[in-house]
Scaffold this motif. Structure first.
Motif, PDB file in Angstrom:
ATOM      1  N   LEU A 180       0.853  -1.305   0.092  1.00  0.00           N
ATOM      2  CA  LEU A 180       0.123   0.000   0.106  1.00  0.00           C
ATOM      3  C   LEU A 180       0.880   1.223  -0.113  1.00  0.00           C
ATOM      4  O   LEU A 180       0.253   2.156  -0.177  1.00  0.00           O
ATOM      5  N   GLY A 181       2.289   1.275   0.212  1.00  0.00           N
ATOM      6  CA  GLY A 181       2.924   2.298   0.332  1.00  0.00           C
ATOM      7  C   GLY A 181       3.145   3.203  -1.051  1.00  0.00           C
ATOM      8  O   GLY A 181       3.237   4.487  -1.162  1.00  0.00           O
ATOM      9  N   PHE A 182       2.900   2.288  -2.111  1.00  0.00           N
ATOM     10  CA  PHE A 182       2.824   2.803  -3.470  1.00  0.00           C
ATOM     11  C   PHE A 182       1.529   3.013  -4.215  1.00  0.00           C
ATOM     12  O   PHE A 182       1.346   2.920  -5.327  1.00  0.00           O
ATOM     13  N   CYS A 183       0.550   3.357  -3.075  1.00  0.00           N
ATOM     14  CA  CYS A 183      -0.833   3.779  -3.605  1.00  0.00           C
ATOM     15  C   CYS A 183      -1.371   2.381  -4.089  1.00  0.00           C
ATOM     16  O   CYS A 183      -2.324   2.454  -4.932  1.00  0.00           O
ATOM     17  N   GLY A 184      -1.006   1.204  -4.011  1.00  0.00           N
ATOM     18  CA  GLY A 184      -1.695   0.092  -4.351  1.00  0.00           C
ATOM     19  C   GLY A 184      -2.769  -0.258  -3.930  1.00  0.00           C
ATOM     20  O   GLY A 184      -3.221   0.242  -2.561  1.00  0.00           O
ATOM     21  N   GLY A 185      -3.536  -1.331  -4.306  1.00  0.00           N
ATOM     22  CA  GLY A 185      -5.005  -1.458  -3.962  1.00  0.00           C
ATOM     23  C   GLY A 185      -5.036  -3.196  -3.636  1.00  0.00           C
ATOM     24  O   GLY A 185      -4.047  -3.465  -3.354  1.00  0.00           O
ATOM     25  N   ALA A 186      -6.453  -3.607  -3.668  1.00  0.00           N
ATOM     26  CA  ALA A 186      -6.373  -5.264  -3.378  1.00  0.00           C
ATOM     27  C   ALA A 186      -5.528  -5.993  -4.244  1.00  0.00           C
ATOM     28  O   ALA A 186      -5.022  -7.178  -3.763  1.00  0.00           O
ATOM     29  N   ASN A 213      -2.294   5.882   7.934  1.00  0.00           N
ATOM     30  CA  ASN A 213      -1.250   6.393   7.096  1.00  0.00           C
ATOM     31  C   ASN A 213      -1.525   7.188   5.773  1.00  0.00           C
ATOM     32  O   ASN A 213      -1.358   6.754   4.627  1.00  0.00           O
ATOM     33  N   PRO A 214      -2.274   8.286   6.070  1.00  0.00           N
ATOM     34  CA  PRO A 214      -2.799   9.406   5.245  1.00  0.00           C
ATOM     35  C   PRO A 214      -1.684   9.788   4.292  1.00  0.00           C
ATOM     36  O   PRO A 214      -2.084  10.181   3.015  1.00  0.00           O
ATOM     37  N   TRP A 215      -0.543   9.858   4.969  1.00  0.00           N
ATOM     38  CA  TRP A 215       0.493  10.485   3.997  1.00  0.00           C
ATOM     39  C   TRP A 215       0.648   9.822   2.486  1.00  0.00           C
ATOM     40  O   TRP A 215       0.968  10.561   1.730  1.00  0.00           O
ATOM     41  N   ALA A 216       0.433   8.389   2.485  1.00  0.00           N
ATOM     42  CA  ALA A 216       0.752   7.570   1.228  1.00  0.00           C
ATOM     43  C   ALA A 216      -0.031   8.133   0.066  1.00  0.00           C
ATOM     44  O   ALA A 216       0.398   8.869  -1.003  1.00  0.00           O
ATOM     45  N   PHE A 217      -1.418   8.226   0.180  1.00  0.00           N
ATOM     46  CA  PHE A 217      -2.068   8.878  -0.796  1.00  0.00           C
ATOM     47  C   PHE A 217      -2.116  10.113  -0.995  1.00  0.00           C
ATOM     48  O   PHE A 217      -2.165  10.798  -2.135  1.00  0.00           O
ATOM     49  N   GLU A 218      -1.870  10.853   0.274  1.00  0.00           N
ATOM     50  CA  GLU A 218      -1.701  12.544  -0.210  1.00  0.00           C
ATOM     51  C   GLU A 218      -0.395  12.631  -1.066  1.00  0.00           C
ATOM     52  O   GLU A 218      -0.545  13.515  -1.933  1.00  0.00           O
ATOM     53  N   HIS A 219       0.634  11.822  -0.661  1.00  0.00           N
ATOM     54  CA  HIS A 219       1.911  11.920  -1.632  1.00  0.00           C
ATOM     55  C   HIS A 219       1.613  11.436  -2.831  1.00  0.00           C
ATOM     56  O   HIS A 219       1.846  12.533  -3.906  1.00  0.00           O
ATOM     57  N   GLY A 220       0.827  10.573  -3.411  1.00  0.00           N
ATOM     58  CA  GLY A 220       0.479  10.119  -4.512  1.00  0.00           C
ATOM     59  C   GLY A 220      -0.370  11.141  -5.177  1.00  0.00           C
ATOM     60  O   GLY A 220      -0.146  11.512  -6.574  1.00  0.00           O
ATOM     61  N   ASN A 221      -1.370  11.808  -4.753  1.00  0.00           N
ATOM     62  CA  ASN A 221      -2.266  12.726  -5.023  1.00  0.00           C
ATOM     63  C   ASN A 221      -1.246  13.985  -5.479  1.00  0.00           C
ATOM     64  O   ASN A 221      -1.641  14.833  -6.421  1.00  0.00           O
ATOM     65  N   ALA A 222      -0.614  14.236  -4.668  1.00  0.00           N
ATOM     66  CA  ALA A 222       0.234  15.605  -4.791  1.00  0.00           C
ATOM     67  C   ALA A 222       1.213  15.379  -6.147  1.00  0.00           C
ATOM     68  O   ALA A 222       1.230  16.393  -6.954  1.00  0.00           O
TER      69      ALA A 222
END
Length: 379
Positions: A180-186, A213-222
Motif C-alpha cells: 500500500l505504500g505505493f498507492c496499491g489496492g487489493a 497512514n494518510p501520507w501515502a495517498f496524499e503524496h500520490g495525489n500531490a
C-alpha cells in the motif's frame, strides 16, 4: 510429477547461471568484470546488471553453503531450510558461489527498509513524519501495522515475533506496508500477501492501513496533480512536496531533492492520464510503434522513492570510494566491499558510519544499516 520436476530443474535459469558465471570469469584471477550498467533503469537511474545479472539472483541462500556443497559432491541427501528439490538447492547456492579470495573477506551492508523510510520522507507531511518517528525511535512499523489491524498492542505483536518466533501477524503488517505504500489496492495486496488474507480481510486491512497512514495517498495525489499541471502548462515548474515536475513540450522531467533530473520521454496526455515511451532496447517483434507506458500516481511514487534511494546509494558509494575501499558489487540497496580479513571490523564500522550519514539534501531522513562480514556472498 517427477518428469515435470526434472524439466523444471533442467530449465531453471538459476542452474544456467553457474556456467554463465564460470564463462564470464577472467582466466587469471576468476573475477567477473563488467557486470553493472550505470543508469540502467531510466525512470530511476538505478544500475542494472549484464551477464552475471546479480540484481535477479534468487533471495534463497544456504546458511551453511560448505556443508551443502560437501553433501552434493558426496551424493548425500540435502534438506536445506528452503526445500530439497534440486532447483531449490542450486538457487540457495548461487549467492555463495561468489567468494572472497584467500585471506580476504566480504563486508556486506544494506540499508534497512530504505524505501519505507524514503517514501514518507518525500511526502513531507505531518502523518509522514509520524511514520519516520517510528524508525527514529527504533519502533518496528510492521508490528505497528499489525497491532492496528488486529486491534491489539504493539508489545504483543513484537514479543510474538521476536520471542516466540511467530511471524504470521507481523508479516501481515509487512504486507500492508509493501503493498500500500505505493498507492496499491487489493490487487497489489494479494500479490504481496498470497494466502494470508481472505477477500474480506484484504478490504479491511487496506482501510485500516490507509486510515493510519494518510501520507501515502496524499503524496500520490500531490505528485499526480503536479505532473498533470506540468503537462498542461509547458515550461513551468510544479513542485509536489520534495519533487518538481516540468514538461518542455516533448519530455516530462522530474527533479529529485538531490537535484538529479530524470525523464519520462515523449510524454503526452491521453484522456485523463499521461503516457510516455517505454525505455526498452527495442519494440516487441511485429510491433509497428515504440511501446508506451502509463504514468499514474503509484508509478510516480515508486519512481521517486526508488530514484531517491538510489541517490543515497550513489552518495555512499562516492564517500566509500574516496576512502579507497574496494567496492566489488552494489545490488539495489546493498554495498559489498572486499578487504583483508584483519581489517574487516574497521571497514565494517566505517561502512556503517558512512551509510547512516545522510547527505545534506536528505536532512531528516533516518537511515539504518545492517552489515555482516562473510567469506561468501549471501543475503
Amino acid at each position: 510429477a517427477d518428469v515435470i520436476q526434472c524439466a523444471d530443474d533442467l530449465w531453471a535459469s538459476s542452474v544456467a547461471k553457474f556456467k554463465r558465471l564460470a564463462d564470464l570469469a577472467d582466466f587469471d584471477d576468476d573475477r567477473v568484470r563488467g557486470s553493472f550498467i550505470f543508469n540502467g533503469g531510466s525512470a530511476t537511474g538505478r544500475a542494472s546488471s549484464y551477464g552475471a545479472q546479480l540484481h535477479n539472483f534468487s533471495r534463497s541462500c544456504a546458511k551453511e553453503p560448505l556443508a551443502v556443497r560437501k553433501a552434493m559432491i558426496k551424493g548425500k541427501p540435502i534438506v536445506p531450510e528452503f526445500g530439497s528439490a534440486v532447483t531449490e538447492v542450486l538457487k540457495g547456492m548461487l549467492r555463495p558461489s561468489l567468494m572472497a579470495p584467500r585471506g580476504k573477506v566480504l563486508v556486506i551492508a544494506d540499508w534497512s527498509a530504505i524505501e519505507g523510510r524514503v517514501n514518507p520522507w518525500l511526502a513531507n507531511t505531518e502523518s509522514g513524519e509520524k511514520k519516520l518517528d517510528q524508525y527514529r525511535k527504533g519502533i518496528d512499523p510492521y508490528c505497528v501495522n499489525a497491532a492496528q489491524y488486529y486491534g491489539t498492542t504493539y508489545e504483543e505483536i513484537y514479543n510474538e515475533y521476536h520471542d516466540e518466533g511467530n511471524k504470521t501477524r507481523r508479516n501481515a503488517g509487512k504486507v500492508q506496508e509493501l503493498a500500500l505504500g505505493f498507492c496499491g489496492g487489493a490487487g497489489a495486496f494479494k500479490a504481496f500477501g498470497g494466502g494470508l488474507f481472505s477477500d474480506v480481510e484484504v478490504e479491511r486491512a487496506i482501510k485500516v492501513w490507509r486510515r493510519n497512514n494518510p501520507w501515502a495517498f496524499e503524496h500520490g495525489n500531490a505528485l499526480e496533480k503536479a505532473y498533470m499541471l506540468a503537462m498542461r502548462h509547458q515550461n513551468k515548474e510544479f513542485p509536489a512536496a520534495r519533487v518538481v515536475y516540468m514538461f518542455d513540450g516533448v519530455h516530462l522531467w522530474y527533479m529529485l531533492p538531490s537535484r538529479r533530473i530524470l525523464c519520462y520521454p515523449f510524454a503526452k496526455v491521453d484522456g485523463d492520464s499521461v503516457t510516455y515511451a517505454k525505455a526498452a532496447w527495442k519494440p516487441a517483434a511485429g510491433a509497428t510503434e515504440w511501446p508506451r507506458a502509463k504514468l499514474w500516481k503509484g508509478v510516480a511514487v515508486e519512481n521517486c522513492t526508488q530514484a531517491t534511494a538510489n541517490d543515497i546509494l550513489r552518495y555512499a558509494l562516492k564517500e566509500l570510494d574516496d576512502l579507497y575501499f574496494e567496492i566489488v558489487a552494489h545490488v539495489h540497496d546493498e554495498i559489498v566491499i572486499e578487504c583483508d580479513e584483519k581489517d574487516a571490523d574497521k571497514v565494517k564500522r566505517r561502512m556503517e558510519r558512512v551509510m547512516t550519514t545522510a547527505p545534506d539534501w536528505a536532512n531528516g531522513l533516518p537511515l539504518e544499516v545492517e552489515a555482516e562480514i562473510k567469506t561468501r556472498y549471501s543475503k
